[in-house]
Design a protein around this motif. Sequence first.
Motif, PDB file in Angstrom:
ATOM      1  N   PRO A   1       0.811  -1.218   0.000  1.00 23.54           N
ATOM      2  CA  PRO A   1       0.000   0.000   0.000  1.00 23.54           C
ATOM      3  C   PRO A   1       0.842   1.265   0.000  1.00 23.54           C
ATOM      4  O   PRO A   1       1.862   1.357   0.687  1.00 23.54           O
ATOM      5  CB  PRO A   1      -0.822  -0.118   1.287  1.00 23.54           C
ATOM      6  N   ALA A   2       0.417   2.226  -0.787  1.00 23.35           N
ATOM      7  CA  ALA A   2       1.057   3.542  -0.783  1.00 23.35           C
ATOM      8  C   ALA A   2       0.786   4.213   0.567  1.00 23.35           C
ATOM      9  O   ALA A   2      -0.261   4.004   1.177  1.00 23.35           O
ATOM     10  CB  ALA A   2       0.526   4.392  -1.918  1.00 23.35           C
ATOM     11  N   GLY A   3       1.732   4.999   1.019  1.00 30.89           N
ATOM     12  CA  GLY A   3       1.531   5.720   2.266  1.00 30.89           C
ATOM     13  C   GLY A   3       1.917   4.960   3.505  1.00 30.89           C
ATOM     14  O   GLY A   3       1.697   5.444   4.625  1.00 30.89           O
ATOM     15  N   ALA A   4       2.497   3.758   3.347  1.00 26.88           N
ATOM     16  CA  ALA A   4       2.961   3.030   4.528  1.00 26.88           C
ATOM     17  C   ALA A   4       4.092   3.806   5.192  1.00 26.88           C
ATOM     18  O   ALA A   4       4.902   4.458   4.534  1.00 26.88           O
ATOM     19  CB  ALA A   4       3.435   1.642   4.135  1.00 26.88           C
ATOM     20  N   ASP A   5       4.143   3.743   6.500  1.00 35.57           N
ATOM     21  CA  ASP A   5       5.221   4.414   7.229  1.00 35.57           C
ATOM     22  C   ASP A   5       6.499   3.586   7.245  1.00 35.57           C
ATOM     23  O   ASP A   5       7.602   4.130   7.257  1.00 35.57           O
ATOM     24  CB  ASP A   5       4.766   4.707   8.665  1.00 35.57           C
ATOM     25  N   LEU A   6       6.335   2.253   7.263  1.00 33.88           N
ATOM     26  CA  LEU A   6       7.492   1.365   7.286  1.00 33.88           C
ATOM     27  C   LEU A   6       7.129   0.078   6.557  1.00 33.88           C
ATOM     28  O   LEU A   6       6.065  -0.494   6.787  1.00 33.88           O
ATOM     29  CB  LEU A   6       7.886   1.040   8.736  1.00 33.88           C
ATOM     30  N   ILE A   7       8.013  -0.371   5.670  1.00 37.86           N
ATOM     31  CA  ILE A   7       7.888  -1.684   5.041  1.00 37.86           C
ATOM     32  C   ILE A   7       8.990  -2.560   5.605  1.00 37.86           C
ATOM     33  O   ILE A   7      10.166  -2.183   5.601  1.00 37.86           O
ATOM     34  CB  ILE A   7       8.006  -1.600   3.510  1.00 37.86           C
ATOM     35  N   ILE A   8       8.606  -3.726   6.118  1.00 32.26           N
ATOM     36  CA  ILE A   8       9.572  -4.668   6.662  1.00 32.26           C
ATOM     37  C   ILE A   8       9.645  -5.874   5.735  1.00 32.26           C
ATOM     38  O   ILE A   8       8.625  -6.514   5.455  1.00 32.26           O
ATOM     39  CB  ILE A   8       9.197  -5.132   8.075  1.00 32.26           C
ATOM     40  N   LEU A   9      10.839  -6.188   5.255  1.00 35.55           N
ATOM     41  CA  LEU A   9      11.063  -7.424   4.510  1.00 35.55           C
ATOM     42  C   LEU A   9      11.442  -8.505   5.511  1.00 35.55           C
ATOM     43  O   LEU A   9      12.466  -8.393   6.190  1.00 35.55           O
ATOM     44  CB  LEU A   9      12.171  -7.243   3.476  1.00 35.55           C
ATOM     45  N   PRO A  10      10.641  -9.560   5.646  1.00 35.27           N
ATOM     46  CA  PRO A  10      10.857 -10.544   6.707  1.00 35.27           C
ATOM     47  C   PRO A  10      11.906 -11.580   6.313  1.00 35.27           C
ATOM     48  O   PRO A  10      12.416 -11.607   5.185  1.00 35.27           O
ATOM     49  CB  PRO A  10       9.482 -11.193   6.831  1.00 35.27           C
ATOM     50  N   GLY A  11      12.185 -12.479   7.245  1.00 31.28           N
ATOM     51  CA  GLY A  11      13.052 -13.604   6.953  1.00 31.28           C
ATOM     52  C   GLY A  11      12.405 -14.543   5.956  1.00 31.28           C
ATOM     53  O   GLY A  11      11.181 -14.567   5.780  1.00 31.28           O
ATOM     54  N   SER A  12      13.236 -15.340   5.291  1.00 28.55           N
ATOM     55  CA  SER A  12      12.756 -16.281   4.283  1.00 28.55           C
ATOM     56  C   SER A  12      13.595 -17.539   4.334  1.00 28.55           C
ATOM     57  O   SER A  12      14.805 -17.487   4.541  1.00 28.55           O
ATOM     58  CB  SER A  12      12.843 -15.654   2.887  1.00 28.55           C
ATOM     59  N   LYS A  13      12.949 -18.688   4.134  1.00 29.41           N
ATOM     60  CA  LYS A  13      13.682 -19.947   4.025  1.00 29.41           C
ATOM     61  C   LYS A  13      14.157 -20.191   2.602  1.00 29.41           C
ATOM     62  O   LYS A  13      14.979 -21.084   2.359  1.00 29.41           O
ATOM     63  CB  LYS A  13      12.779 -21.123   4.484  1.00 29.41           C
ATOM     64  N   ALA A  14      13.688 -19.420   1.639  1.00 32.22           N
ATOM     65  CA  ALA A  14      14.086 -19.566   0.237  1.00 32.22           C
ATOM     66  C   ALA A  14      14.249 -18.156  -0.328  1.00 32.22           C
ATOM     67  O   ALA A  14      13.375 -17.642  -1.023  1.00 32.22           O
ATOM     68  CB  ALA A  14      13.060 -20.367  -0.541  1.00 32.22           C
ATOM     69  N   THR A  15      15.384 -17.526  -0.010  1.00 35.33           N
ATOM     70  CA  THR A  15      15.541 -16.100  -0.272  1.00 35.33           C
ATOM     71  C   THR A  15      15.485 -15.774  -1.756  1.00 35.33           C
ATOM     72  O   THR A  15      14.804 -14.823  -2.166  1.00 35.33           O
ATOM     73  CB  THR A  15      16.867 -15.597   0.331  1.00 35.33           C
ATOM     74  N   LEU A  16      16.185 -16.539  -2.603  1.00 37.76           N
ATOM     75  CA  LEU A  16      16.152 -16.261  -4.036  1.00 37.76           C
ATOM     76  C   LEU A  16      14.752 -16.453  -4.607  1.00 37.76           C
ATOM     77  O   LEU A  16      14.281 -15.642  -5.417  1.00 37.76           O
ATOM     78  CB  LEU A  16      17.149 -17.163  -4.771  1.00 37.76           C
TER      79      LEU A  16
END
Length: 487
Positions: free
Chosen positions: A288-303
């Motif tokens: 969504p536009a206007g978010a104050d913070l975007i968090i990219l979480p952990g991943s078990k399959a990053t690529l």
Amino acid sequence: MAALMIQGCGSDVGKSVLVAGLCRLFTNRGLKVAPFKPQNMSNNAAVAADGGEIGRAQALQATACRLPPSVHMNPVLLKPHSDQGAQLVVRGRVEGHWRAAPYQARKAELLPVVLESFEHLRAQADLVLVEGAGSPAEINLRAGDIANMGFARAAQVPVVLVGDIDRGHVIAALVGAHAVLDAADRAMVAGFLINKFRGDPALFTEGRAEIVRRTGWADLGMAPWLAAARRLPAEDAVVLESGLAAASGRRRIVVPLLRSIANFDDFDPLRAEPEVDLAFVPPGTPLPAGADLIILPGSKATLADLALMRAEGWDIDLLAHVRQGGRVLGVCGGFQMLGRRIADPQGLEGPPGEAAGLGLLDMETVLSGEKITRPAAGVLAEGGAAFTGYEIHMGRTTGPALQRPLLRLADGATDGAVTADGRVAGAYVHGLFDAASARAALLAPLGVRTRAEDHAVRVDAALDELAEALAACLDIPALARIAGSPL
């Protein structure tokens, strides 16, 4: 020593929460209790005190027992990185990568490991509470089983079967399990519990009697929908909410719901903040536009999840967010994505390959070497707020961005990176929002006034509340007798 196994009529019927509540209940009554799960499948993991990683649910259950988590509490952990493949972790250490069919053929070989860990715990405890996985009624998976009846029979541990009435057809689920289990497996079941009931319990009195009549199993009680469970870490991503409507006056924090999202309980403390609106964004929905913070979480399959980011157009949304002055935080795999390049030459998280990162931090990551699993503590490099957490990752990250770290660890090392303007940051450490001091510092740039208590205090109070609720609705003396406990 005494032992009792809680199995379920399916996944997400509440086994983990019930075991956690019973662990705290019996611990509060003076017993030394230990949790155990022979085999778990989850990308939400925790670092054990004796090294290695275990399922998050068993770490929570250890907390309920007021014990440090041990790799013996979850000796076999499967961490999926695709629909048919998973990383196999045995007593906390990676043992390779397996596709579903070969693993099914091999899993019986792990039964001695499982039984040895169980006996290790039983020798030290008055009561071991065991959690099953999925459902014993999945008889197509019964051969070589180590997670449900295969373990119960090998260890001679009595079973209580849980049915989830919230999802419906609970009579059919329990009676159906009775019908399909073979005679020897069926004989291990000493009784049943109904979980997640809403409304007047009297309305299901006849239903419970019908289950007893058709199965001969003892009715050991019915648990209501337990509000305290919402304050506990969840293990399965199916529980994540995706509502995107921000409440007035709150700061909006959004997390893309990656296909192989890992350790999403990192963000549980944000849910409890009155001035924060946290949302997980599912595939098919733009960030969504206007978010104050975007968090990219952990991943078990990053690529693979980086490719998903691009397929969903989330990379475009994220870069637009940054251009407009928005803030970004990457955690573990999400931190790796913020760099210029990620390579997995050995295929540790899927097919070998590499890809360009999002290019927001001047660094590169290569997935190689032994997995790092260790507790972490220290301070934020800017401001000095204290944090505690843990690391679980295989990546090694290098580059100029690391010269401006996000964290300073207690052992003198540093972790993570942050841009000069402070708007893009990331680190490998999980649990950064748990400590009140670190949470306050990380959210201060958003103008958020945070709660003053550590998240662990909130979780501990929820466990006590859960124990009290179960004491009021379950036949605790009968459960103790079935387990062989002196209580």
